[in-house]
Design a protein around this motif. Structure first.
Motif, PDB file in Angstrom:
ATOM      1  N   ASP A   1      49.614  -9.500  43.060  1.00  0.00           N
ATOM      2  CA  ASP A   1      50.673  -8.552  42.718  1.00  0.00           C
ATOM      3  C   ASP A   1      51.195  -8.767  41.303  1.00  0.00           C
ATOM      4  N   ALA A   2      51.110 -10.016  40.807  1.00  0.00           N
ATOM      5  CA  ALA A   2      51.599 -10.305  39.452  1.00  0.00           C
ATOM      6  C   ALA A   2      50.529 -10.037  38.398  1.00  0.00           C
ATOM      7  N   GLY A   3      49.336  -9.647  38.827  1.00  0.00           N
ATOM      8  CA  GLY A   3      48.248  -9.429  37.876  1.00  0.00           C
ATOM      9  C   GLY A   3      47.762 -10.731  37.248  1.00  0.00           C
ATOM     10  N   VAL A   4      47.915 -11.794  38.001  1.00  0.00           N
ATOM     11  CA  VAL A   4      47.529 -13.120  37.514  1.00  0.00           C
ATOM     12  C   VAL A   4      46.094 -13.424  37.933  1.00  0.00           C
ATOM     13  N   THR A   5      45.375 -14.118  37.074  1.00  0.00           N
ATOM     14  CA  THR A   5      44.034 -14.590  37.441  1.00  0.00           C
ATOM     15  C   THR A   5      44.179 -15.979  38.057  1.00  0.00           C
ATOM     16  N   ALA A   6      43.999 -16.058  39.372  1.00  0.00           N
ATOM     17  CA  ALA A   6      44.150 -17.343  40.062  1.00  0.00           C
ATOM     18  C   ALA A   6      42.777 -17.963  40.277  1.00  0.00           C
ATOM     19  N   LEU A   7      42.558 -19.124  39.661  1.00  0.00           N
ATOM     20  CA  LEU A   7      41.305 -19.851  39.883  1.00  0.00           C
ATOM     21  C   LEU A   7      41.569 -20.984  40.866  1.00  0.00           C
ATOM     22  N   SER A   8      40.692 -21.110  41.833  1.00  0.00           N
ATOM     23  CA  SER A   8      40.805 -22.180  42.822  1.00  0.00           C
ATOM     24  C   SER A   8      39.758 -23.240  42.510  1.00  0.00           C
ATOM     25  N   VAL A   9      40.206 -24.467  42.268  1.00  0.00           N
ATOM     26  CA  VAL A   9      39.215 -25.509  41.962  1.00  0.00           C
ATOM     27  C   VAL A   9      38.312 -25.807  43.153  1.00  0.00           C
ATOM     28  N   GLU A  10      38.806 -25.501  44.370  1.00  0.00           N
ATOM     29  CA  GLU A  10      37.917 -25.700  45.537  1.00  0.00           C
ATOM     30  C   GLU A  10      36.686 -24.810  45.479  1.00  0.00           C
ATOM     31  N   LEU A  11      36.822 -23.659  44.798  1.00  0.00           N
ATOM     32  CA  LEU A  11      35.748 -22.672  44.821  1.00  0.00           C
ATOM     33  C   LEU A  11      34.779 -22.817  43.650  1.00  0.00           C
ATOM     34  N   VAL A  12      35.031 -23.787  42.769  1.00  0.00           N
ATOM     35  CA  VAL A  12      34.087 -24.020  41.672  1.00  0.00           C
ATOM     36  C   VAL A  12      32.714 -24.297  42.282  1.00  0.00           C
ATOM     37  N   PRO A  13      31.698 -23.550  41.880  1.00  0.00           N
ATOM     38  CA  PRO A  13      30.386 -23.739  42.524  1.00  0.00           C
ATOM     39  C   PRO A  13      29.815 -25.128  42.247  1.00  0.00           C
TER      40      PRO A  13
ATOM     41  N   GLU B   1      43.302  -9.280  37.619  1.00  0.00           N
ATOM     42  CA  GLU B   1      43.731  -7.919  37.290  1.00  0.00           C
ATOM     43  C   GLU B   1      44.154  -7.115  38.516  1.00  0.00           C
ATOM     44  N   GLY B   2      44.990  -7.756  39.321  1.00  0.00           N
ATOM     45  CA  GLY B   2      45.587  -7.033  40.443  1.00  0.00           C
ATOM     46  C   GLY B   2      44.728  -6.890  41.679  1.00  0.00           C
ATOM     47  N   ALA B   3      43.553  -7.520  41.680  1.00  0.00           N
ATOM     48  CA  ALA B   3      42.685  -7.409  42.856  1.00  0.00           C
ATOM     49  C   ALA B   3      42.310  -8.796  43.384  1.00  0.00           C
ATOM     50  N   VAL B   4      42.045  -8.860  44.691  1.00  0.00           N
ATOM     51  CA  VAL B   4      41.509 -10.091  45.281  1.00  0.00           C
ATOM     52  C   VAL B   4      39.993 -10.006  45.172  1.00  0.00           C
ATOM     53  N   ARG B   5      39.437 -10.860  44.348  1.00  0.00           N
ATOM     54  CA  ARG B   5      37.991 -10.804  44.118  1.00  0.00           C
ATOM     55  C   ARG B   5      37.193 -11.607  45.131  1.00  0.00           C
ATOM     56  N   HIS B   6      37.809 -12.611  45.691  1.00  0.00           N
ATOM     57  CA  HIS B   6      37.075 -13.521  46.571  1.00  0.00           C
ATOM     58  C   HIS B   6      36.918 -12.865  47.940  1.00  0.00           C
ATOM     59  N   GLU B   7      35.677 -12.661  48.318  1.00  0.00           N
ATOM     60  CA  GLU B   7      35.415 -11.794  49.461  1.00  0.00           C
ATOM     61  C   GLU B   7      36.010 -12.336  50.770  1.00  0.00           C
ATOM     62  N   ALA B   8      35.809 -13.640  51.015  1.00  0.00           N
ATOM     63  CA  ALA B   8      36.307 -14.203  52.268  1.00  0.00           C
ATOM     64  C   ALA B   8      37.823 -14.094  52.338  1.00  0.00           C
ATOM     65  N   THR B   9      38.476 -14.238  51.184  1.00  0.00           N
ATOM     66  CA  THR B   9      39.933 -14.121  51.160  1.00  0.00           C
ATOM     67  C   THR B   9      40.356 -12.695  51.442  1.00  0.00           C
ATOM     68  N   ARG B  10      39.614 -11.744  50.871  1.00  0.00           N
ATOM     69  CA  ARG B  10      39.909 -10.335  51.120  1.00  0.00           C
ATOM     70  C   ARG B  10      39.821 -10.035  52.608  1.00  0.00           C
ATOM     71  N   GLU B  11      38.823 -10.620  53.258  1.00  0.00           N
ATOM     72  CA  GLU B  11      38.691 -10.415  54.709  1.00  0.00           C
ATOM     73  C   GLU B  11      39.884 -11.003  55.455  1.00  0.00           C
ATOM     74  N   LEU B  12      40.326 -12.191  55.006  1.00  0.00           N
ATOM     75  CA  LEU B  12      41.480 -12.823  55.651  1.00  0.00           C
ATOM     76  C   LEU B  12      42.732 -11.966  55.510  1.00  0.00           C
ATOM     77  N   LEU B  13      42.841 -11.297  54.361  1.00  0.00           N
ATOM     78  CA  LEU B  13      44.023 -10.470  54.132  1.00  0.00           C
ATOM     79  C   LEU B  13      43.958  -9.156  54.911  1.00  0.00           C
ATOM     80  N   GLY B  14      42.772  -8.802  55.377  1.00  0.00           N
ATOM     81  CA  GLY B  14      42.607  -7.588  56.170  1.00  0.00           C
ATOM     82  C   GLY B  14      43.017  -6.359  55.370  1.00  0.00           C
ATOM     83  N   GLY B  15      43.777  -5.478  55.987  1.00  0.00           N
ATOM     84  CA  GLY B  15      44.193  -4.222  55.348  1.00  0.00           C
ATOM     85  C   GLY B  15      45.024  -4.447  54.096  1.00  0.00           C
ATOM     86  N   ASP B  16      45.564  -5.657  53.980  1.00  0.00           N
ATOM     87  CA  ASP B  16      46.430  -5.989  52.860  1.00  0.00           C
ATOM     88  C   ASP B  16      45.617  -6.435  51.641  1.00  0.00           C
ATOM     89  N   GLY B  17      44.274  -6.546  51.792  1.00  0.00           N
ATOM     90  CA  GLY B  17      43.461  -7.097  50.713  1.00  0.00           C
ATOM     91  C   GLY B  17      43.185  -6.073  49.644  1.00  0.00           C
TER      92      GLY B  17
END
Lengths: 375, 375
Positions: free
Chosen positions: A107-119, A359-375
């Motif tokens: 919602d803040a248009g922030v780019t959130a990087l998760s160190v857990e997800l670093v390949p 840029e205002g979107a959830v890019r990480h697919e599994a997270t988008r699924e967790l958010l459901g309709g809110d993703g």
């Protein structure tokens, strides 16, 4: 552009995302570094060390002007809301348990990087915070056990006779497990180890430990992690591990499946069959536990065995856990920095992999699924 | 004849004077062994282990019929009064602080042997409880420190960079100090050590540690112990040690003069100059402390340094401390035993040296002096 380092506010968190020693790597790349007062306090880095290293320690809000924010734990949603659109956050961000943070970043248009997800590719090794912190956890698990065991770890030959070395069993031979094996061997214990991944046998043996063979079909997962298994097979595994558990003086469990419940490897009956005074360290206690009954952050008695449940174990070695974590996030920051400018290049598979929101979107697919309709 | 093993009653004492594993050595020599219920409880030896090993666990008074009584701490005067005249007690017996015990043993016609007074000759090595327990203390001191240090002990080379090894300084290179050096080296620390006895330099170096030279005239004591020195020289020593202290991550002090106040080696200012997060373990805290401000059994902060004061440290590793101590007292008992009969042979220099009271008299000269007209 400005990199901000926050003071961690979550309970039991003693690490800091940047140490004075590494400030120069960011300033050398043309970034200004601003640090919240007291950010390094629990990791034994007072503010003046940051100033001496070239950072600014600012009592005013460091977030509003930040282009990249470095933290260990994810920022709270209300702090994310204060960031500029387009700002980048780098932190641990276990998406399944931190959906509020994900929503706030989106919602803040922030780019959130998760160190857990670093390949887990070789170019990203220096940014792999799961590995660096697991090293700390594995080391510390052995010290916890050795300090609590009523016996010597090493074989001791004395004028009053010889006492045998402690028997240590390590379950899970990933980064933490291998570090536990190496540390227990250093201290002179006799070590055996088990992992569902048969491929880990060579690594275990190369450290001088015995690899426990349970004669179960092996499971090899993607990205170096173990995959889940059927309940029937899991029970067979527990049953076959039990005699190894009960003959150990020390049991250290490190088996984790990222983002999921940790596998139950040891049942209460096996603990109760251990020698009186034995010590069990469950590094997976926070994600459900490898050992029945373990409680994160608590030391409990099960029969005559001491069961220590880990809670944010890397934070318990805050100087070096912070030093290694800081290197990880500095390396990730520098990957995005050229001539003092930070650019989020999603064509880089490391950035793409680690990126949860942009840029205002959830890019990480599994997270988008967790958010459901809110993703 | 009967050997009795008592349940220790002093606070913080978790050891037991005989372990099941060694019962057979006494019964094999023709002695009956009787154990007070719960004697081994804190050392993780339940009563049934003693029974299985051939001892009797008796709920009735084990003292009245005992010919030799084995304990860790000295028996209380009221328990000594219940012994048969001519019975032998074997225990720690620090005469200067236990004059009531000495009087009770004298008045009861009991032969009280003090394991502290066993002469340090090679034939008595297997009976040397000061040595066996100092081994435990030295080992444990390192674990205490490593578990509390916010840094790694070993050099760690990781993908996130290399962290240097911890710097450990050990003061006093007797049995405990050498064991601390060896354990810290095992864990990968960089170790330096100091002792007033220049002769210890070779032993220190043989363990891979650096010997600190202070350029003071050396003091060599009798029986392998350091002697006291003048206050002026002591201050010079503290001043010259201070820079070594302040550059250490871990300080372990082990300097003791038997029966006297421990020498003060480190002043508060030197602790305060240590790096934030440093850890100090003072094994001599109970006898006055090598480190200013140390408190036995307590962990306190001095500036940003943690100061851990030891209190009955061997008791904190009760399984093996008991195992080694038991071997010491069994060996001493067997020295007096032939064909199931115990005889106190004062022509043996070990028995003579260890003997505090015998046949109604205080034989130990220094103790007699302490008792004055009452001796």
């Amino acid at each position: 552009m400005r990199a901000a380092v926050v003071r961690e506010v979550r309970e039991h968190e003693r690490r800091v995302a940047l140490v004075p020693e590494l400030v120069g790597r960011l300033t050398g790349a043309g970034l200004e570094v601003v640090v919240e007062p007291g950010a390094g306090e629990w990791a034994f880095h007072p503010d003046d060390q940051y100033v001496a290293a070239g950072a600014e320690v600012s009592p005013s809000d460091v977030l509003e002007s930040a282009d990249v924010v470095l933290s260990v734990q994810p920022l709270e949603p209300d702090r994310i809301a204060r960031l500029k659109p387009g700002a980048v956050t780098i932190s641990f961000l276990p998406v399944s348990s931190e959906l509020d943070v994900v929503r706030a970043a989106r919602d803040a248009g922030v780019t959130a990087l998760s160190v857990e997800l670093v390949p887990r590719i070789s170019r990203a090794q220096s940014m792999d915070a799961l590995t660096s912190q697991a090293l700390v956890g594995g080391y510390r698990a052995v010290l916890i056990a050795a300090e609590r065991l009523p016996r010597f770890f090493p074989l001791s030959m004395t004028a009053a006779g010889t006492v045998p070395p402690a028997q240590v069993l390590v379950l899970g031979a990933g980064v933490a497990g291998l570090q536990a094996i190496a540390t227990a061997k250093r201290l002179g214990a006799k070590v055996e180890a088990y992992d569902v991944r048969a491929a880990s046998a060579e690594e275990v043996r190369s450290l001088g430990a015995r690899f426990v063979e349970l004669d179960l079909p092996s499971l090899e997962g993607a990205g170096g992690y173990a995959r889940e298994m059927t309940e029937e097979r899991a029970q067979l595994q527990r049953d076959r591990l039990a005699p190894h558990v009960s003959s150990a003086d020390v049991l250290i469990t490190t088996a984790a499946v990222p983002g999921r419940q940790a596998p139950l490897l040891v049942e209460r009956a096996a603990l109760e069959a251990m020698k009186p005074g034995s010590v069990v360290v469950d590094l997976a206690a926070e994600s459900g536990g490898n050992v029945e009954g373990s409680v994160p952050g608590e030391e409990i008695r099960v029969g005559q065995t001491l069961l220590w449940g880990g809670r944010n174990v890397p934070s318990q070695l805050p100087v070096h856990a912070s030093r290694l974590y800081a290197a990880n996030v500095v390396n990730l920051t520098l990957l995005m920095t050229a001539e003092g400018e930070i650019t989020v290049d999603l064509s880089d598979e490391i950035i793409d992999g680690a990126c949860v929101t942009h840029e205002g979107a959830v890019r990480h697919e599994a997270t988008r699924e967790l958010l459901g309709g809110d993703g």
